[in-house]
Scaffold this motif. Structure first.
Motif, PDB file in Angstrom:
ATOM      1  N   TYR A   1      13.515   4.226 -42.512  1.00 39.33           N
ATOM      2  CA  TYR A   1      13.738   3.700 -41.166  1.00 39.33           C
ATOM      3  C   TYR A   1      14.793   4.477 -40.374  1.00 39.33           C
ATOM      4  O   TYR A   1      14.557   4.884 -39.239  1.00 39.33           O
ATOM      5  CB  TYR A   1      14.159   2.225 -41.273  1.00 39.33           C
ATOM      6  CG  TYR A   1      14.535   1.606 -39.949  1.00 39.33           C
ATOM      7  CD1 TYR A   1      13.562   1.140 -39.072  1.00 39.33           C
ATOM      8  CD2 TYR A   1      15.885   1.479 -39.566  1.00 39.33           C
ATOM      9  CE1 TYR A   1      13.917   0.568 -37.854  1.00 39.33           C
ATOM     10  CE2 TYR A   1      16.239   0.922 -38.359  1.00 39.33           C
ATOM     11  CZ  TYR A   1      15.249   0.467 -37.509  1.00 39.33           C
ATOM     12  OH  TYR A   1      15.591  -0.082 -36.296  1.00 39.33           O
ATOM     13  N   VAL A   2      15.952   4.671 -40.993  1.00 39.01           N
ATOM     14  CA  VAL A   2      17.094   5.248 -40.265  1.00 39.01           C
ATOM     15  C   VAL A   2      16.784   6.592 -39.595  1.00 39.01           C
ATOM     16  O   VAL A   2      17.258   6.836 -38.476  1.00 39.01           O
ATOM     17  CB  VAL A   2      18.328   5.354 -41.192  1.00 39.01           C
ATOM     18  CG1 VAL A   2      19.442   6.163 -40.546  1.00 39.01           C
ATOM     19  CG2 VAL A   2      18.829   3.965 -41.547  1.00 39.01           C
ATOM     20  N   ARG A   6      20.953   5.996 -31.976  1.00 43.47           N
ATOM     21  CA  ARG A   6      22.278   5.493 -32.350  1.00 43.47           C
ATOM     22  C   ARG A   6      23.377   6.462 -31.926  1.00 43.47           C
ATOM     23  O   ARG A   6      24.461   6.048 -31.521  1.00 43.47           O
ATOM     24  CB  ARG A   6      22.342   5.240 -33.851  1.00 43.47           C
ATOM     25  CG  ARG A   6      21.541   4.023 -34.308  1.00 43.47           C
ATOM     26  CD  ARG A   6      21.629   3.832 -35.810  1.00 43.47           C
ATOM     27  NE  ARG A   6      20.931   2.636 -36.256  1.00 43.47           N
ATOM     28  CZ  ARG A   6      20.865   2.241 -37.520  1.00 43.47           C
ATOM     29  NH1 ARG A   6      21.466   2.964 -38.462  1.00 43.47           N
ATOM     30  NH2 ARG A   6      20.212   1.142 -37.850  1.00 43.47           N
ATOM     31  N   GLU A   7      23.098   7.747 -32.022  1.00 48.19           N
ATOM     32  CA  GLU A   7      24.091   8.749 -31.631  1.00 48.19           C
ATOM     33  C   GLU A   7      24.390   8.683 -30.138  1.00 48.19           C
ATOM     34  O   GLU A   7      25.499   9.003 -29.702  1.00 48.19           O
ATOM     35  CB  GLU A   7      23.619  10.145 -32.034  1.00 48.19           C
ATOM     36  CG  GLU A   7      23.676  10.388 -33.544  1.00 48.19           C
ATOM     37  CD  GLU A   7      23.015  11.686 -33.973  1.00 48.19           C
ATOM     38  OE1 GLU A   7      22.358  12.333 -33.106  1.00 48.19           O
ATOM     39  OE2 GLU A   7      23.142  12.057 -35.156  1.00 48.19           O
ATOM     40  N   ARG A   8      23.417   8.267 -29.345  1.00 51.42           N
ATOM     41  CA  ARG A   8      23.620   8.167 -27.895  1.00 51.42           C
ATOM     42  C   ARG A   8      24.689   7.146 -27.551  1.00 51.42           C
ATOM     43  O   ARG A   8      25.334   7.234 -26.497  1.00 51.42           O
ATOM     44  CB  ARG A   8      22.312   7.778 -27.192  1.00 51.42           C
ATOM     45  CG  ARG A   8      21.324   8.910 -27.004  1.00 51.42           C
ATOM     46  CD  ARG A   8      20.175   8.492 -26.102  1.00 51.42           C
ATOM     47  NE  ARG A   8      20.625   8.224 -24.744  1.00 51.42           N
ATOM     48  CZ  ARG A   8      20.114   7.275 -23.963  1.00 51.42           C
ATOM     49  NH1 ARG A   8      19.166   6.473 -24.402  1.00 51.42           N
ATOM     50  NH2 ARG A   8      20.559   7.099 -22.737  1.00 51.42           N
ATOM     51  N   LEU A  20      24.347  -3.459 -32.531  1.00 48.61           N
ATOM     52  CA  LEU A  20      25.087  -2.973 -31.372  1.00 48.61           C
ATOM     53  C   LEU A  20      26.321  -3.853 -31.120  1.00 48.61           C
ATOM     54  O   LEU A  20      27.397  -3.353 -30.778  1.00 48.61           O
ATOM     55  CB  LEU A  20      24.172  -2.966 -30.145  1.00 48.61           C
ATOM     56  CG  LEU A  20      24.645  -2.282 -28.873  1.00 48.61           C
ATOM     57  CD1 LEU A  20      24.958  -0.817 -29.126  1.00 48.61           C
ATOM     58  CD2 LEU A  20      23.576  -2.412 -27.794  1.00 48.61           C
ATOM     59  N   SER A  21      26.150  -5.168 -31.308  1.00 52.59           N
ATOM     60  CA  SER A  21      27.287  -6.078 -31.165  1.00 52.59           C
ATOM     61  C   SER A  21      28.372  -5.759 -32.182  1.00 52.59           C
ATOM     62  O   SER A  21      29.562  -5.871 -31.894  1.00 52.59           O
ATOM     63  CB  SER A  21      26.833  -7.535 -31.357  1.00 52.59           C
ATOM     64  OG  SER A  21      25.932  -7.930 -30.348  1.00 52.59           O
ATOM     65  N   LEU A  80      16.752   0.098 -28.714  1.00 54.55           N
ATOM     66  CA  LEU A  80      18.150   0.500 -28.567  1.00 54.55           C
ATOM     67  C   LEU A  80      18.339   1.389 -27.351  1.00 54.55           C
ATOM     68  O   LEU A  80      19.301   1.223 -26.584  1.00 54.55           O
ATOM     69  CB  LEU A  80      18.633   1.208 -29.831  1.00 54.55           C
ATOM     70  CG  LEU A  80      20.083   1.695 -29.824  1.00 54.55           C
ATOM     71  CD1 LEU A  80      21.050   0.557 -29.512  1.00 54.55           C
ATOM     72  CD2 LEU A  80      20.434   2.340 -31.156  1.00 54.55           C
ATOM     73  N   GLU A  81      17.428   2.325 -27.137  1.00 52.02           N
ATOM     74  CA  GLU A  81      17.508   3.201 -25.967  1.00 52.02           C
ATOM     75  C   GLU A  81      17.454   2.386 -24.673  1.00 52.02           C
ATOM     76  O   GLU A  81      18.206   2.644 -23.729  1.00 52.02           O
ATOM     77  CB  GLU A  81      16.358   4.210 -25.995  1.00 52.02           C
ATOM     78  CG  GLU A  81      16.527   5.306 -27.044  1.00 52.02           C
ATOM     79  CD  GLU A  81      15.254   6.104 -27.260  1.00 52.02           C
ATOM     80  OE1 GLU A  81      14.221   5.769 -26.638  1.00 52.02           O
ATOM     81  OE2 GLU A  81      15.290   7.049 -28.063  1.00 52.02           O
ATOM     82  N   ILE A  82      16.575   1.404 -24.640  1.00 53.32           N
ATOM     83  CA  ILE A  82      16.458   0.555 -23.450  1.00 53.32           C
ATOM     84  C   ILE A  82      17.755  -0.205 -23.217  1.00 53.32           C
ATOM     85  O   ILE A  82      18.241  -0.313 -22.077  1.00 53.32           O
ATOM     86  CB  ILE A  82      15.270  -0.425 -23.597  1.00 53.32           C
ATOM     87  CG1 ILE A  82      13.936   0.339 -23.543  1.00 53.32           C
ATOM     88  CG2 ILE A  82      15.312  -1.494 -22.511  1.00 53.32           C
ATOM     89  CD1 ILE A  82      12.736  -0.493 -23.963  1.00 53.32           C
TER      90      ILE A  82
END
Length: 247
Positions: free
Chosen positions: A10-11, A18-20, A157-158, A224-226
């Motif tokens: 998955y990762v 995630r790097e963004r 993200l939290s 995540l991008e959104i």
């Protein structure tokens, strides 16, 4: 074993997204040591007011995804999603209350004077529309269980972003700002447990359908991008508030 499956299958699909979080110019500006305190305050107002649109449907999305997942025969993952949906009910109400508290605080010492109801009723940005769309598309798509990946990324993200945001807010706005950050504060705390649960569910899912790892991973990355785009929108709206104050 489940953690290993997540790392291996998955990762790699979410690594770039995630790097963004660390490199996005808008988020770097928000956490800059020399930030204008008004930008942080404006961001919090926008995050909560616009976030109502993003958060209100969450429990329904998770429940429907769980039901669809059970129908596919992935019973344990589907049932855990359905149970998790109950924990997300009414969280948008916290955002409404935080918006009101933050607006009242802003109006005491800044201009332009704001209206909480008007802020909550703002026209959704493209990222906000995209966020609703990815949930709906996932639920009716070939792998509704990919909702687990959406939950994993957004709740994580939290865990990884909220502590820095809270520290910055306290540093530039004072400790009392935490009284108006109940949504962020609670999610920074409870999403540690939720993230662990999501990782378990994700590992269980990948163990059952490893051939679906790519679609599951892409779903998590896209969500995540959104959400990062949404937070950038909140920064942009906050910057516009500062321009209005200076005009």
């Amino acid at each position: 074993m489940s953690k290993k499956l997540v790392e291996e299958l998955y990762v790699p699909h979410v690594k770039e997204a995630r790097e963004r979080l660390q490199t996005h110019p808008a988020l770097k500006a928000l956490l800059d040591p020399k930030v204008d305190p008004a930008l942080v305050e404006g961001f919090l107002i926008q995050l909560n007011s616009l976030g109502v649109y993003m958060t209100e449907p969450v429990d329904g999305w998770i429940r429907r995804a769980g039901e669809a997942t059970v129908k596919l025969g992935l019973v344990e993952v589907g049932e855990k999603l359905t149970q998790h949906a109950k924990h997300e009910e009414g969280h948008h109400l916290m955002m409404i209350e935080d918006t009101k508290s933050l607006v009242a605080r802003w109006n005491k010492h800044r201009k332009p004077h704001l209206n909480a109801e008007a802020l909550i009723a703002q026209t959704p940005t493209q990222a906000m529309k995209d966020y609703r769309a990815i949930h709906e598309e996932t639920i009716v798509g070939p792998m509704p269980a990919a909702q687990v990946a959406i939950e994993y990324e957004i709740e994580n993200l939290s865990v990884v972003f909220a502590p820095g945001l809270m520290a910055q807010a306290k540093r530039v706005l004072g400790d009392d700002i935490m009284e108006a950050m109940s949504f962020v504060k609670e999610h920074a705390e409870i999403d540690v447990g939720h993230t662990a649960l999501n990782e378990y569910m994700l590992g269980k899912l990948l163990g059952q359908v490893p051939e679906k790892a790519a679609i599951i991973g892409r779903t998590g990355a896209r969500a995540l991008e959104i959400y990062l785009n949404f937070m950038a929108d909140c920064v942009a709206h906050a910057e516009q508030m500062l321009k209005s104050a200076a005009a």
